[in-house]
Design an enzyme around this catalytic site. Structure first.
Site, mmCIF file in Angstrom:
data_model
loop_
_atom_site.group_PDB
_atom_site.id
_atom_site.type_symbol
_atom_site.label_atom_id
_atom_site.label_comp_id
_atom_site.label_asym_id
_atom_site.label_seq_id
_atom_site.Cartn_x
_atom_site.Cartn_y
_atom_site.Cartn_z
ATOM 1 N N ASP A 45 39.315 35.721 -56.392
ATOM 2 C CA ASP A 45 40.703 36.189 -56.569
ATOM 3 C C ASP A 45 41.779 35.112 -56.375
ATOM 4 O O ASP A 45 42.950 35.437 -56.236
ATOM 5 C CB ASP A 45 41.023 37.365 -55.621
ATOM 6 C CG ASP A 45 40.343 38.640 -56.080
ATOM 7 O OD1 ASP A 45 39.944 38.702 -57.261
ATOM 8 O OD2 ASP A 45 40.218 39.570 -55.260
ATOM 9 N N HIS A 238 39.537 4.773 -53.477
ATOM 10 C CA HIS A 238 39.961 6.162 -53.706
ATOM 11 C C HIS A 238 40.004 6.966 -52.413
ATOM 12 O O HIS A 238 39.613 8.128 -52.376
ATOM 13 C CB HIS A 238 39.056 6.838 -54.743
ATOM 14 C CG HIS A 238 39.317 6.360 -56.137
ATOM 15 N ND1 HIS A 238 38.538 6.697 -57.215
ATOM 16 C CD2 HIS A 238 40.286 5.547 -56.641
ATOM 17 C CE1 HIS A 238 39.006 6.117 -58.308
ATOM 18 N NE2 HIS A 238 40.068 5.403 -57.986
ATOM 19 N N ASP A 255 49.602 4.878 -52.408
ATOM 20 C CA ASP A 255 49.530 5.009 -53.868
ATOM 21 C C ASP A 255 49.855 6.464 -54.167
ATOM 22 O O ASP A 255 49.010 7.345 -53.996
ATOM 23 C CB ASP A 255 48.124 4.626 -54.349
ATOM 24 C CG ASP A 255 48.008 4.612 -55.873
ATOM 25 O OD1 ASP A 255 48.941 5.110 -56.544
ATOM 26 O OD2 ASP A 255 46.979 4.117 -56.377
ATOM 27 N N ASP A 266 53.110 6.419 -61.299
ATOM 28 C CA ASP A 266 51.947 5.917 -60.554
ATOM 29 C C ASP A 266 52.377 4.641 -59.838
ATOM 30 O O ASP A 266 52.441 3.576 -60.461
ATOM 31 C CB ASP A 266 50.795 5.658 -61.541
ATOM 32 C CG ASP A 266 49.527 5.201 -60.839
ATOM 33 O OD1 ASP A 266 49.469 5.234 -59.601
ATOM 34 O OD2 ASP A 266 48.580 4.797 -61.557
ATOM 35 N N HIS A 345 38.954 -4.044 -59.468
ATOM 36 C CA HIS A 345 39.404 -3.105 -60.509
ATOM 37 C C HIS A 345 40.207 -3.811 -61.597
ATOM 38 O O HIS A 345 40.421 -5.016 -61.552
ATOM 39 C CB HIS A 345 40.210 -1.945 -59.887
ATOM 40 C CG HIS A 345 41.397 -2.376 -59.062
ATOM 41 N ND1 HIS A 345 42.536 -2.877 -59.613
ATOM 42 C CD2 HIS A 345 41.600 -2.364 -57.716
ATOM 43 C CE1 HIS A 345 43.410 -3.142 -58.654
ATOM 44 N NE2 HIS A 345 42.865 -2.854 -57.484
ATOM 45 N N HIS A 349 46.484 0.524 -66.541
ATOM 46 C CA HIS A 349 46.030 1.543 -67.501
ATOM 47 C C HIS A 349 47.239 2.180 -68.165
ATOM 48 O O HIS A 349 48.352 2.094 -67.650
ATOM 49 C CB HIS A 349 45.205 2.611 -66.761
ATOM 50 C CG HIS A 349 45.897 3.125 -65.514
ATOM 51 N ND1 HIS A 349 46.833 4.123 -65.540
ATOM 52 C CD2 HIS A 349 45.807 2.729 -64.207
ATOM 53 C CE1 HIS A 349 47.281 4.332 -64.309
ATOM 54 N NE2 HIS A 349 46.686 3.502 -63.482
ATOM 55 N N HIS A 356 46.162 8.441 -65.808
ATOM 56 C CA HIS A 356 45.377 7.514 -66.629
ATOM 57 C C HIS A 356 45.422 8.135 -68.021
ATOM 58 O O HIS A 356 44.620 9.006 -68.338
ATOM 59 C CB HIS A 356 43.936 7.397 -66.137
ATOM 60 C CG HIS A 356 43.818 6.613 -64.871
ATOM 61 N ND1 HIS A 356 42.682 5.938 -64.512
ATOM 62 C CD2 HIS A 356 44.714 6.363 -63.875
ATOM 63 C CE1 HIS A 356 42.883 5.320 -63.347
ATOM 64 N NE2 HIS A 356 44.100 5.574 -62.945
ATOM 65 N N GLU A 380 48.848 -3.441 -61.567
ATOM 66 C CA GLU A 380 48.505 -3.119 -60.186
ATOM 67 C C GLU A 380 47.441 -4.025 -59.567
ATOM 68 O O GLU A 380 46.346 -3.576 -59.235
ATOM 69 C CB GLU A 380 48.060 -1.651 -60.094
ATOM 70 C CG GLU A 380 47.016 -1.214 -61.113
ATOM 71 C CD GLU A 380 46.641 0.268 -60.930
ATOM 72 O OE1 GLU A 380 46.242 0.632 -59.823
ATOM 73 O OE2 GLU A 380 46.757 1.033 -61.913
ATOM 74 N N TYR A 384 41.395 -6.602 -51.370
ATOM 75 C CA TYR A 384 40.841 -5.713 -50.352
ATOM 76 C C TYR A 384 39.817 -6.488 -49.525
ATOM 77 O O TYR A 384 38.822 -6.968 -50.067
ATOM 78 C CB TYR A 384 40.189 -4.495 -51.034
ATOM 79 C CG TYR A 384 41.108 -3.906 -52.092
ATOM 80 C CD1 TYR A 384 42.079 -2.973 -51.767
ATOM 81 C CD2 TYR A 384 41.045 -4.356 -53.422
ATOM 82 C CE1 TYR A 384 42.959 -2.470 -52.732
ATOM 83 C CE2 TYR A 384 41.918 -3.874 -54.394
ATOM 84 C CZ TYR A 384 42.868 -2.934 -54.033
ATOM 85 O OH TYR A 384 43.737 -2.455 -54.991
ATOM 86 N N ARG A 402 47.741 -3.407 -52.337
ATOM 87 C CA ARG A 402 47.936 -3.272 -53.784
ATOM 88 C C ARG A 402 49.430 -3.055 -54.010
ATOM 89 O O ARG A 402 50.096 -2.412 -53.191
ATOM 90 C CB ARG A 402 47.133 -2.092 -54.343
ATOM 91 C CG ARG A 402 47.321 -1.877 -55.841
ATOM 92 C CD ARG A 402 46.290 -0.949 -56.501
ATOM 93 N NE ARG A 402 46.321 0.417 -56.004
ATOM 94 C CZ ARG A 402 45.415 0.937 -55.192
ATOM 95 N NH1 ARG A 402 44.399 0.194 -54.762
ATOM 96 N NH2 ARG A 402 45.514 2.176 -54.768
ATOM 97 N N GLU A 404 51.853 -1.806 -57.238
ATOM 98 C CA GLU A 404 51.710 -1.203 -58.570
ATOM 99 C C GLU A 404 53.056 -0.734 -59.110
ATOM 100 O O GLU A 404 53.783 0.001 -58.443
ATOM 101 C CB GLU A 404 50.758 0.008 -58.480
ATOM 102 C CG GLU A 404 50.607 0.763 -59.789
ATOM 103 C CD GLU A 404 49.575 1.891 -59.720
ATOM 104 O OE1 GLU A 404 49.369 2.456 -58.626
ATOM 105 O OE2 GLU A 404 48.993 2.202 -60.772
#
Ligand code: GLY
Ligand code: MN
Ligand code: MN
Length: 431
Positions: A45, A238, A255, A266, A345, A349, A356, A380, A384, A402, A404
């Site tokens: 529900d 992430h 981020d 972003d 990375h 993008h 993305h 970006e 790390y 980072r 960005e």
């Protein structure tokens, strides 16, 4: 927020011309079908907040569920059909007002509007006169299954999503206004985080302050789950738990970007929890900031994203060598993949209706698509360094940074849409 400009909108005329442009791309004697997103159940529900399918939204601007768009193209001319939920008093009591067929006919510049119960019957009829069937290959939906089954032996099948996604690569002025609006809200949120970090005690609190700004300004909260990662957590790309205590002397990688009227922002900023960068943090931060600025300055029509990435790798590698984090000759280090551990990375993008953006990076022949006027992409770079990485001078361990920004490709170069969000060391510290 003191925002004087009128809130931007996309007019029906623009959606109409998107449909017309798409119809021109269809093979003669085709039927093109896009379905609204399926509602996602959370538990018994209860549902997750509904969000329209981005491709369907791009062509209709219609936010309701249980809807469909059909474009039928003959030799040259085309016809458009919109299927919408029927108005039903009893259901509307639970889930809110629906537009209904009559109002839809007035508001949308489509040739025909029907209620959704007729989708199957109407499309089957139209398919029987078509040679080609376009639908989204990635969608699993019982509404589609039955039609696809019927059309199996009759027609050539094409992925409808591919056509829409290609169109989404270049943004219109109205789309750019919406992205700018999303970024202006996100700016306020990041500045609030910079001002409050010193007096808050957990990542969660900081996330709540950021998302409070998003929601209060009419955004659909976040365009992706916010990352508020302090200390070593920033080295998990992430990280979304956001449940650690903020510690004096650590950096916080934030981020976070809101989605406004379906358009994303972003943005990443990395700030000191106590308001002041340590010497080592500043060294690393400024190195990355300089790389970010240099890569942004390279953005212009005709440039390849892969070139931006390659240059970012060279510059970051050089920066790490100069700080004593990597040792050796950059060319060799890059060849051996030594940078990947610290910069794993891509440089950025496409961004638009999705954070993305669902738009191709290669053309139909597999060749990389160069930057064109009106594209929006993120830049970006980040570094790390795990807290246990003994190969790195101690002062840099446990730092993840980072930076960005969201960049619009202009004929003569670029526009940094998020240039007003503080990123200089002094600016951040003075907040
Ligand atoms: N926020 C996701 C990304 O930066 O790509
Ligand atoms: Mn991004
Ligand atoms: Mn991001």
């Amino acid at each position: 927020m003191a925002r004087t400009a009128a809130v931007p909108v996309i007019l029906e005329e623009e959606y109409e011309s998107r449909r017309a442009d798409l119809a021109k791309e269809l093979k003669p004697n085709s039927l093109f079908l896009l379905l609204s997103a399926k509602p996602q159940q959370r538990s018994h529900d209860t549902e997750f907040p509904y969000r329209q399918n981005s491709n369907f939204y791009y062509l209709t601007g219609f936010k309701e569920e249980n809807a469909a768009l059909v474009i039928v193209r003959g030799k040259k001319a085309f016809n458009t059909y919109l299927f919408v939920q029927k108005k039903e008093k009893q259901l509307e009591l639970w889930t809110g007002k629906r537009l209904g067929e009559k109002r839809a006919k007035k508001l949308f510049h489509v040739d025909n509007v029907f209620t959704s119960e007729l989708l199957h019957e109407k499309v089957l009829g139209l398919l029987s006169k078509s040679k080609n069937f376009y639908y989204d290959f990635n969608v699993t939906d019982t509404r589609l299954d039955a039609l696809r089954e019927k059309a199996k032996s009759l027609l050539a099948h094409y992925n409808a999503a591919t056509l829409v996604e290609r169109a989404r690569l270049v943004k219109s002025p109205a789309e750019i206004r919406l992205i700018k609006h999303a970024i202006s809200i996100t700016k306020e949120a990041h500045h609030r985080a910079m001002k409050l970090s010193k007096q808050l005690t957990t990542e969660k609190e900081l996330q709540a302050e950021i998302e409070y700004v998003f929601t209060k300004n009419g955004a659909y909260s976040d365009a992706y789950t916010s990352i508020v990662a302090s200390g070593n957590a920033a080295n998990t790309l992430h990280y979304i738990e956001n449940n650690k205590a903020l510690k004096d002397g650590e950096l916080i990688l934030i981020d976070a970007g809101c989605e406004y009227e379906y358009y994303a922002s972003d943005i990443t900023r990395t700030i000191p929890a106590n308001g002041k960068f340590s010497k080592a943090q500043k060294e690393l931060y400024e190195m990355i900031l300089n790389v970010e600025k240099e890569i942004i300055s390279m953005v212009r029509v005709g440039v390849l994203r892969s070139h931006l990435q390659k240059r970012a790798q060279e510059l970051l590698c050089r920066g790490l060598v100069s700080l004593g984090i990597l040792e050796g000759e950059c060319k060799k280090l890059l060849k051996k993949g030594k940078l990947n551990k610290y910069y794993p990375h891509g440089i950025g993008h496409w961004m638009g209706l999705d954070v993305h953006d669902q738009a191709p990076y290669k053309d139909a022949k597999g060749k990389e698509i160069p930057l064109c006027e009106g594209m929006v992409l993120t830049i970006e770079p980040g570094i790390y360094i795990d807290k246990d990485d003994k190969s790195v001078p101690k002062k840099y361990r446990g730092i993840g940074i980072r930076i960005e920004d969201d960049i619009l490709v202009r004929g003569s170069g670029y526009e940094n849409l998020s240039a007003a969000i503080a990123k200089e060391v002094q600016e951040i510290e003075s907040m």
